[in-house]
Design a protein around this motif. Structure first.
Motif, mmCIF file in Angstrom:
data_model
loop_
_atom_site.group_PDB
_atom_site.id
_atom_site.type_symbol
_atom_site.label_atom_id
_atom_site.label_comp_id
_atom_site.label_asym_id
_atom_site.label_seq_id
_atom_site.Cartn_x
_atom_site.Cartn_y
_atom_site.Cartn_z
ATOM 1 N N TRP A 148 -2.428 2.263 11.407
ATOM 2 C CA TRP A 148 -1.352 3.179 11.091
ATOM 3 C C TRP A 148 -1.971 4.468 10.539
ATOM 4 N N VAL A 149 -1.164 5.497 10.448
ATOM 5 C CA VAL A 149 -1.548 6.714 9.740
ATOM 6 C C VAL A 149 -0.639 6.844 8.519
ATOM 7 N N LEU A 150 -1.235 6.902 7.332
ATOM 8 C CA LEU A 150 -0.485 7.077 6.093
ATOM 9 C C LEU A 150 -0.830 8.434 5.495
ATOM 10 N N ASP A 151 0.144 9.322 5.438
ATOM 11 C CA ASP A 151 -0.052 10.652 4.844
ATOM 12 C C ASP A 151 -1.269 11.358 5.432
ATOM 13 N N THR B 242 0.854 -1.181 0.000
ATOM 14 C CA THR B 242 0.000 0.000 0.000
ATOM 15 C C THR B 242 0.894 1.237 0.000
ATOM 16 N N PRO B 243 0.731 2.148 -0.977
ATOM 17 C CA PRO B 243 1.656 3.275 -1.085
ATOM 18 C C PRO B 243 1.391 4.391 -0.082
ATOM 19 N N PHE B 244 2.465 5.078 0.292
ATOM 20 C CA PHE B 244 2.338 6.345 0.999
ATOM 21 C C PHE B 244 3.411 7.286 0.480
ATOM 22 N N VAL B 245 3.089 8.554 0.455
ATOM 23 C CA VAL B 245 3.942 9.544 -0.192
ATOM 24 C C VAL B 245 5.087 9.984 0.704
ATOM 25 N N TYR B 246 4.758 10.255 2.004
ATOM 26 C CA TYR B 246 5.815 10.826 2.833
ATOM 27 C C TYR B 246 5.888 10.305 4.261
ATOM 28 N N VAL B 247 4.817 9.758 4.822
ATOM 29 C CA VAL B 247 4.928 9.283 6.198
ATOM 30 C C VAL B 247 3.938 8.158 6.494
ATOM 31 N N ALA B 248 4.448 7.131 7.178
ATOM 32 C CA ALA B 248 3.623 6.102 7.811
ATOM 33 C C ALA B 248 4.015 6.110 9.284
ATOM 34 N N CYS B 249 3.055 6.241 10.165
ATOM 35 C CA CYS B 249 3.388 6.300 11.587
ATOM 36 C C CYS B 249 2.325 5.598 12.414
#
Length: 312
Positions: A268-271, A129-136
């Protein structure tokens, strides 16, 4: 005339942004683009729109926040023939747009965009699963998607701060986990995990000073602080200096990261958006298929491959 598709959320942005969006086709026409405006109507709509576009589109502009860009890039990766993507910041935080050097003036930003350079940009993946700048993941990080839209419209960035302060009254969540970086296996208890490809998160710039968006690498930051007092002390140090050498933090620059939680960790939080899943194991990789049109302003800072770039 080249063909441009603008994807935008009619519910987001300031009144001045909405006014400027109406003028966007005329501005793009001056720059030799025929423009089609595509409003989104529901979550993940940008993903669907991009995935279904014809191959003759020369440029896709995601006019919105970081989440809109994420949806657009997700749709592009679903395509056999990838399109050139770009972002026009319209939203509350716009971490990615600020990193690229965009301003708060949309008209200025459009000119920066059309005079920009096409660059190959790394797209990080979590279990494909893509994310542009942050996974947290961790306590309080869900404020990015749990903050009501009405509050964001009224208070802007302050809405996130108010919501974060409210959530900070809760207990710090801890995760027992095993992980592997570049083949080296480790384990421990952590309160937060950040996997990023950015110099800016949550409105804070220069968290890392040496990131590149095309180096086939991402940054991993693992925080072992276990109490609110420790977190506050650590946050103060992060705002004041370099994170790589601080006690309580583990930093890695890699493209080979695996993590396994002892129990299901939650979302998780993705972007800035919620990523739901049914597993406790995650593999992080990089996709190299994405090209974006980006402003020239910060290219030297953000990219390693500068062969096609000229400041003239």
């Amino acid at each position: 005339m080249k063909k441009c598709v603008v994807i935008y959320n009619p519910e987001s942005g300031r009144p001045v942004d909405k006014k400027n969006l109406k003028e966007l086709p005329d501005i793009m026409k001056v720059n030799e683009y025929e423009t089609i405006m595509c409003p989104t109507k529901a979550a993940k709509d940008a993903t669907r729109i991009v995935s279904e576009l014809e191959d003759d589109v020369d440029l896709v502009i995601c006019a919105g926040g970081d989440g809109t860009l994420n949806e657009g890039i997700t749709g592009n990766l679903m395509r056999k023939n990838k399109l050139v993507m770009s972002q026009l910041p319209v939203g509350t935080m716009n971490d990615v747009g600020t990193m690229y050097g965009y301003t708060k003036n949309m008209i200025v930003n459009v000119q920066m965009l059309v005079s920009g350079v096409k660059k190959n940009v790394d797209v990080c993946m979590i279990n494909d699963t893509p994310f542009v700048y942050v996974a947290c993941i961790g306590s309080y990080v869900d404020v990015s998607y749990n903050t009501p839209r009405a509050y964001k419209k009224k208070y802007g960035r302050l809405a996130y701060i108010f919501n974060a302060l409210y959530e900070f009254t809760g207990k710090v969540k801890l995760f027992d986990l095993d992980y592997e970086v570049d083949g080296v296996k480790k384990s421990g208890t952590y309160s937060f995990v950040f996997v990023t490809n950015t110099s800016r998160m949550g409105g804070i710039s220069h968290i890392y000073n040496d990131i590149k968006l095309d180096d086939d690498m991402f940054e991993v930051l693992m925080i072992s602080a276990k109490t609110k007092v420790e977190l506050i002390a650590l946050a103060t140090k992060i705002l004041a200096g370099e994170v790589k050498s601080m006690p309580g933090l583990e930093y890695y620059k890699t493209n080979n990261f695996k993590i396994k939680f002892k129990e299901h960790p939650g979302s998780w939080v993705l972007d800035g958006e919620e990523y739901k899943h049914d597993t406790n194991e995650f593999i992080f990789t990089i996709n190299k298929e994405m090209y974006m049109l980006v402003p020239k302003k910060n290219i030297v800072k953000l990219f390693t491959n500068l062969e096609e770039f000229s400041e003239k």
